[in-house]
Design a protein around this motif. Sequence first.
Motif, PDB file in Angstrom:
ATOM      1  N   PRO A 592       1.123   7.300   3.321  1.00  0.00           N
ATOM      2  CA  PRO A 592       0.787   6.235   2.369  1.00  0.00           C
ATOM      3  C   PRO A 592       1.151   4.835   2.864  1.00  0.00           C
ATOM      4  N   THR A 593       2.282   4.707   3.544  1.00  0.00           N
ATOM      5  CA  THR A 593       2.703   3.396   4.040  1.00  0.00           C
ATOM      6  C   THR A 593       1.742   2.878   5.102  1.00  0.00           C
ATOM      7  N   ILE A 594       1.442   3.712   6.104  1.00  0.00           N
ATOM      8  CA  ILE A 594       0.542   3.291   7.174  1.00  0.00           C
ATOM      9  C   ILE A 594      -0.858   3.057   6.614  1.00  0.00           C
ATOM     10  N   PHE A 595      -1.321   3.958   5.759  1.00  0.00           N
ATOM     11  CA  PHE A 595      -2.665   3.840   5.193  1.00  0.00           C
ATOM     12  C   PHE A 595      -2.829   2.539   4.417  1.00  0.00           C
ATOM     13  N   SER A 596      -1.890   2.226   3.553  1.00  0.00           N
ATOM     14  CA  SER A 596      -2.015   1.058   2.682  1.00  0.00           C
ATOM     15  C   SER A 596      -2.097  -0.237   3.485  1.00  0.00           C
ATOM     16  N   ILE A 597      -1.190  -0.400   4.453  1.00  0.00           N
ATOM     17  CA  ILE A 597      -1.175  -1.641   5.233  1.00  0.00           C
ATOM     18  C   ILE A 597      -2.401  -1.732   6.134  1.00  0.00           C
ATOM     19  N   ALA A 598      -2.757  -0.615   6.799  1.00  0.00           N
ATOM     20  CA  ALA A 598      -3.912  -0.625   7.695  1.00  0.00           C
ATOM     21  C   ALA A 598      -5.206  -0.832   6.912  1.00  0.00           C
ATOM     22  N   GLU A 599      -5.322  -0.219   5.748  1.00  0.00           N
ATOM     23  CA  GLU A 599      -6.531  -0.364   4.939  1.00  0.00           C
ATOM     24  C   GLU A 599      -6.705  -1.802   4.477  1.00  0.00           C
ATOM     25  N   LEU A 630     -10.653  -5.131  16.223  1.00  0.00           N
ATOM     26  CA  LEU A 630      -9.942  -6.184  16.964  1.00  0.00           C
ATOM     27  C   LEU A 630      -9.350  -7.214  16.014  1.00  0.00           C
ATOM     28  N   THR A 631     -10.115  -7.587  14.999  1.00  0.00           N
ATOM     29  CA  THR A 631      -9.610  -8.570  14.037  1.00  0.00           C
ATOM     30  C   THR A 631      -8.463  -8.000  13.211  1.00  0.00           C
ATOM     31  N   ALA A 632      -8.560  -6.717  12.872  1.00  0.00           N
ATOM     32  CA  ALA A 632      -7.527  -6.084  12.035  1.00  0.00           C
ATOM     33  C   ALA A 632      -6.379  -5.510  12.849  1.00  0.00           C
ATOM     34  N   SER A 633      -6.431  -5.612  14.181  1.00  0.00           N
ATOM     35  CA  SER A 633      -5.412  -4.974  15.022  1.00  0.00           C
ATOM     36  C   SER A 633      -3.988  -5.423  14.726  1.00  0.00           C
ATOM     37  N   PRO A 634      -3.728  -6.719  14.419  1.00  0.00           N
ATOM     38  CA  PRO A 634      -2.328  -7.062  14.072  1.00  0.00           C
ATOM     39  C   PRO A 634      -1.816  -6.279  12.869  1.00  0.00           C
ATOM     40  N   GLY A 635      -2.666  -6.150  11.847  1.00  0.00           N
ATOM     41  CA  GLY A 635      -2.240  -5.408  10.662  1.00  0.00           C
ATOM     42  C   GLY A 635      -2.091  -3.925  10.924  1.00  0.00           C
ATOM     43  N   ILE A 636      -3.001  -3.347  11.722  1.00  0.00           N
ATOM     44  CA  ILE A 636      -2.908  -1.920  12.035  1.00  0.00           C
ATOM     45  C   ILE A 636      -1.651  -1.633  12.841  1.00  0.00           C
ATOM     46  N   PHE A 637      -1.366  -2.510  13.820  1.00  0.00           N
ATOM     47  CA  PHE A 637      -0.152  -2.317  14.616  1.00  0.00           C
ATOM     48  C   PHE A 637       1.092  -2.424  13.739  1.00  0.00           C
ATOM     49  N   SER A 638       1.114  -3.387  12.838  1.00  0.00           N
ATOM     50  CA  SER A 638       2.255  -3.521  11.919  1.00  0.00           C
ATOM     51  C   SER A 638       2.400  -2.282  11.054  1.00  0.00           C
ATOM     52  N   ALA A 639       1.280  -1.704  10.632  1.00  0.00           N
ATOM     53  CA  ALA A 639       1.340  -0.495   9.811  1.00  0.00           C
ATOM     54  C   ALA A 639       1.992   0.650  10.563  1.00  0.00           C
ATOM     55  N   VAL A 640       1.618   0.810  11.841  1.00  0.00           N
ATOM     56  CA  VAL A 640       2.203   1.892  12.640  1.00  0.00           C
ATOM     57  C   VAL A 640       3.694   1.657  12.846  1.00  0.00           C
ATOM     58  N   THR A 712      11.369  -6.375  15.078  1.00  0.00           N
ATOM     59  CA  THR A 712      11.202  -7.629  15.824  1.00  0.00           C
ATOM     60  C   THR A 712      10.093  -7.500  16.861  1.00  0.00           C
ATOM     61  N   LEU A 713      10.095  -6.386  17.591  1.00  0.00           N
ATOM     62  CA  LEU A 713       9.036  -6.143  18.572  1.00  0.00           C
ATOM     63  C   LEU A 713       7.673  -6.080  17.892  1.00  0.00           C
ATOM     64  N   ALA A 714       7.610  -5.418  16.755  1.00  0.00           N
ATOM     65  CA  ALA A 714       6.346  -5.316  16.028  1.00  0.00           C
ATOM     66  C   ALA A 714       5.839  -6.692  15.619  1.00  0.00           C
ATOM     67  N   GLU A 715       6.743  -7.552  15.171  1.00  0.00           N
ATOM     68  CA  GLU A 715       6.338  -8.893  14.755  1.00  0.00           C
ATOM     69  C   GLU A 715       5.854  -9.716  15.938  1.00  0.00           C
ATOM     70  N   VAL A 716       6.530  -9.598  17.076  1.00  0.00           N
ATOM     71  CA  VAL A 716       6.105 -10.335  18.268  1.00  0.00           C
ATOM     72  C   VAL A 716       4.715  -9.888  18.704  1.00  0.00           C
ATOM     73  N   VAL A 717       4.510  -8.577  18.777  1.00  0.00           N
ATOM     74  CA  VAL A 717       3.197  -8.060  19.180  1.00  0.00           C
ATOM     75  C   VAL A 717       2.136  -8.449  18.170  1.00  0.00           C
ATOM     76  N   ARG A 718       2.474  -8.382  16.884  1.00  0.00           N
ATOM     77  CA  ARG A 718       1.507  -8.748  15.849  1.00  0.00           C
ATOM     78  C   ARG A 718       1.086 -10.204  15.975  1.00  0.00           C
ATOM     79  N   GLN A 719       2.025 -11.087  16.234  1.00  0.00           N
ATOM     80  CA  GLN A 719       1.693 -12.503  16.376  1.00  0.00           C
ATOM     81  C   GLN A 719       0.802 -12.743  17.592  1.00  0.00           C
ATOM     82  N   ARG A 720       1.068 -12.013  18.683  1.00  0.00           N
ATOM     83  CA  ARG A 720       0.227 -12.175  19.868  1.00  0.00           C
ATOM     84  C   ARG A 720      -1.183 -11.655  19.633  1.00  0.00           C
TER      85      ARG A 720
END
Length: 728
Positions: A592-599, A630-640, A712-720
């Motif tokens: 549910p956590t990964i699904f909600s954020i990625a969706e 590609l556009t949603a990749s920051p959010g999908i990565f954050s979800a994972v 922290t790593l997730a946030e850095v990758v998400r911003q990039r």
Amino acid sequence: MDDLVQTGRLSRKRYWSNKATKWVVGLGGAAVIGAITTIFAYLLWVVAPILLPASIDSHLDFAVVERHPLLVDVSENGEAILRISSQGILEFYNAESGQPIAAYNLGLNIKSAQRVYPTVDTYALLDEQNRLLFVSTQYVVDFDDGTRRLTPKLEFPFSRKTQNMGDIQSFDAQWLDDELVIASNVGATVNLRYFNKVEAGYPLPKAIEVSVSSLVDVTSLFLGPRNQWLYAVSASGDLDVIGIKPKNKITRLYQGSLATNGNEVTAVTALLGRYSLVVADDAGVITQWGIFVSKEGAQLEPMRQFEVERPSVRIITEPRRKGFMAVDGQGDLTLLYPTSGRVLADFAAGLSPDAVIAISPRSNLLVSAQNPTMMQTFHLENEHPEISMSSLWGKVWYEGYEEPLYSWQSSSADNDFEPKFSLTPLAFGTLKAAFYALIFAVPIAIMGAIYTAYFMAPAMRAWVKPSIEIMAALPTVILGFIGGLWLAPIIEEKLSSVLSIFFVLPAGLFLFALLWSKFPEKFTARFAGWYGLIVTPLIVITIYLAFDAGPFFEEQFFGGDSRAWFRDVLGLNYDQRNALVVGIVMGLAVIPTIFSIAEDAVYAVPTHLVRGSLALGATPWQTLVKVVLLTASPGIFSAVMIGMGRAVGETMIVLMATGNTPLMDLNIFEGMRTFAANIAVELPEAEVDSSHYRILFLAALVLFMFTFALNTLAEVVRQRLRARYGSL
């Protein structure tokens, strides 16, 4: 009009509303940061004492009546010091002031005295007639006009002395499980006396006497653990290990030398538990020798070595721990601990070579009878000697094991237990649980999120998305209960059926998709966006067929017993509560956590990008791959990453759905123990401020830092990713 913006300024109401909002939001953010900082600071404050070094400090010098000391000791609470002299007088002194408390005259001359292992308040005294007298000390606390007073008393656990044992040269006594064993020697002849069913306050029963000829000229005797064997050591370091149980089958287990590299042995003693010997030589090397006894015999191995500045002439062991203190020829002290492999502290005490020395039961005081008229005490600051970076994260060679290993075993019923505080199995178990949970959860959650946000009909999405998100509110203790008590037995009984699902289900869905593609487009277009509803019955039927075909698969591929096949062919043991169960159950908690954020990330892709791609001739799948993902990749990565953090910190599921055993094996059919589950299980039972207690907080600190670094790593990758694809 107050509510209008006039002359470039906000109205008074709007101004103060914005101001209040700014302060409320700022204070909320500061409170969150403050809470995290406070948690980190508290964990560090609890853990910090294990990082402090040990120390030895001179405490007190005091004069005593001139008598030749044979033994000194400290009471359990550290308040009283006992001195036993050759005149048969037991004297007690206050440990803080050195003032005499009491003295008792036994009325006999004593040749030697020592503790009766494993107790710390019972002593064996050998008189001039070569008879042993056993004395125990008790301390009574009362109050006289509000002043606390400690009164020592003597007790004689057995109502008579032993018979004359001959002109013995050395002896050792062990009173354990109502059995008293006395080992003594005259030269190479070792005499063993077994007193069975010994009860305090009653006469010693008749001894069973056994004599055995040692291969060495014995100067030191040490009874082994639980009276199983006997160490006979010569002055030159030759060792004879004799099995003394059962009494009617005395066997020689080992014969060799404790000397290394041709160096001369200067001191030998047995550590707590009697599973290993500590040997010092004239090269300044102290070696811990471990003995490993099996049906084939015994083997002696050097487990670890310490180097000290000068050769040690005495080794004093701690009564309740594995630590010991080495005394060199100049009377200087060195404090060491085997498990952690550390030289903890040293101190230029300048003790006399003939000084009688003892360490208190709580290992916080050292007492020395410097000479017949002087006693000294030294304060020991050594709360957590068993902890070091190597013992926490590296392989450690523990007593009774044939090689170094990683192990977490914090408690035991045996007082001779050597605590095992390796955090590596817990870190491994944490990552193992998260790994299998994510393997199950990530594909389902992300693919489900993509389908729901991009392909599903809006009417169906309005039902599906809230339904999946509400699963996040399901208590994990319920999931753990279901996994441990319902799912685990089913998987154990129907293992081949469960495994066949991973092959039958994809094959069934593929065949359905192939068949669906053959239908006319006019027909399939009517169900666009509702494929998920159509496929649901197929999934249920496929799983049912997989379970129904399970016995066939088990017979064809696993010879009728899948668990035996995995064990015999692949070497994989099977536990009922294992990583497979945890992966499935914890995957359901993480989905549910990964699904909600990625969706949300996929659904939030601007529609003009999708329409523009479709208008340029791209297919929906090309648009999905080249634009939407590609556009949603920051959010999908954050979800994972958030899902991984959720899996790493999970407690109740891994506590209830796995064997909770700290194993280091990637085997999906075996369990594990994680940081969170270990803290939940052991912290309520840990003694406050003990090494065990502080290491559990260290585990919490490690888990905190790991999740912090992961986020922290997730946030850095998400911003990039956002900077790279945000301009699409």
